[in-house]
Design an enzyme around this catalytic site. Sequence first.
Site, PDB file in Angstrom:
ATOM      1  CE  LYS A  89      -3.878   1.902   2.744  1.00 17.14           C
ATOM      2  NZ  LYS A  89      -4.722   1.627   3.931  1.00 17.14           N
ATOM      3  CB  SER A 115      -8.043   3.080   2.709  1.00 13.15           C
ATOM      4  OG  SER A 115      -7.143   2.679   3.741  1.00 13.15           O
ATOM      5  CB  SER A 155      -8.162   0.543   5.899  1.00 14.55           C
ATOM      6  OG  SER A 155      -8.925   1.716   6.004  1.00 14.55           O
TER       7      SER A 155
END
Length: 492
Positions: free
Chosen positions: A46, A122, A146
């Site tokens: 990420k 996310s 997330s």
Amino acid sequence: MDRLTAAAAAERADRLGPMLGTFLHRFPIDDPGTDGPLRGTLIGVKDVVAVAGAPSTCQSVVHDASWWADRDATVVARLRAAGAVIVGKTTMAEHALSRPDPDASFPVPRNPWDPHRWTGGSSCGSANGIPAGFFDAGVGTDSNGSIRIPAALCGVTGLKPTQGLLPAAGIRPLARSVETAGPLARTARECARLLAVMADRPAELSRPALADLAGVRVGVPGDLVRYAAALTDDTAAAFDAALDELRAAGAEIVDVPFDEAFPLFAAQLVTMLVEAFEVHGAQFRARWNDYGRPFRWNVALGGVLPAETYLRAQRVRGWGAGVLRSRLRDVDVIATPAWPSAAPRYDDQASLQTISFLPSIWSAVGFPALALPMGADGDGLPLSLQLAAAPGRDFELAAVADVYQRRTGWHEREPKLEVVTDLAGVCSPEVPTDGVDPVRRERLAQAFGELGVPLGEGDLDQVTMTWTKVQALAGVLPELPVDVPPFAATGG
């Protein structure tokens, strides 16, 4: 777990990656990795987590390109040392909150089971690249689900560790007291192996698998799930089937109360917004219009929430953690669905606005929680089970999930991917503002003026609408005695 070959992964990423919006930066896969327990494991990271050789943009134009430049975050360095190969930086919701702004220039992450649908956020690209065959596993972060939400909607397994178990060095913060890095993979067993490396717990690599769940007690907050979780019929049926499978594996299913769920949900939201504003407030004053609209409309509210409300939220978190610790002395894990439905379409405004307390409660108390596939809806879209345990019992939690996965095949399903060109557009984040309270709007205008945050007229309408919901939820925070201590992470 069968490893992807570098050539096959690269070919699929070349062909399908642009459609799925998985990568912000790709690295050439020209090294098989060092000798170690993860040798050759391909991993997407990420973009909030530092990786040498690429900036950490957090999928935002508002970032510092020199931050942790040419260095790996500690968790990434540990993965490399164990033989993992980092294949790229993956897409995410801006600064790890909310959903894409259709006016932004970054790739839109799409669901591999249906590219017209959202991945959840996310840790978007770290989830969608696994079933797409771009990499074996992902590194995400979790402040409010997330890791678990995109794992749930993309049909993979995601583990939010105990708060404080993993080092935060090299991870750009959103809300410091609730966020943690964590792994995503096809299986709970593989997540546990990744976590053992990331946490520097080498002994956990040789933890024996459980043969069955004899003696394991699974708590289920039946009334909460049945009456308050807003499950679709498909999700409710899949959850019942998952409980039957756990029972067949030898587990005892017992009903548990969960009256603290909504207070913890409120405490989590208040904490995240206030702490995120502390991180971004200065840049809001200087570069408000450079932030995406969904992010700025939410995080701005953290600047006007009263300090008393934030402090009360911390006591609620401490109280809730104590209650759940006590409850988890009587049961080994607590089971709920990870999310109330399958992935929403990008052109379905109402579904994209869905929020759920199901992942939030475990972020509020910092306990480990894991999302894993438990079925599919009528369209074949993944549905997900959530299991949570007491702090420090991350690997025991994964072992329970591993038994379930060895008895089921939901984690083995693969999407049939083809290049799609006529993709559904992302809905504008605006919601109708006909009902904006003019008094509340004026008060917010004054408050943001005092903060020096330059909201425009349209921004003010949208923030006022959101503020109404935040105030209502903050009103759920109970009055607790002042001697109730605030939340403190255990670190596992």
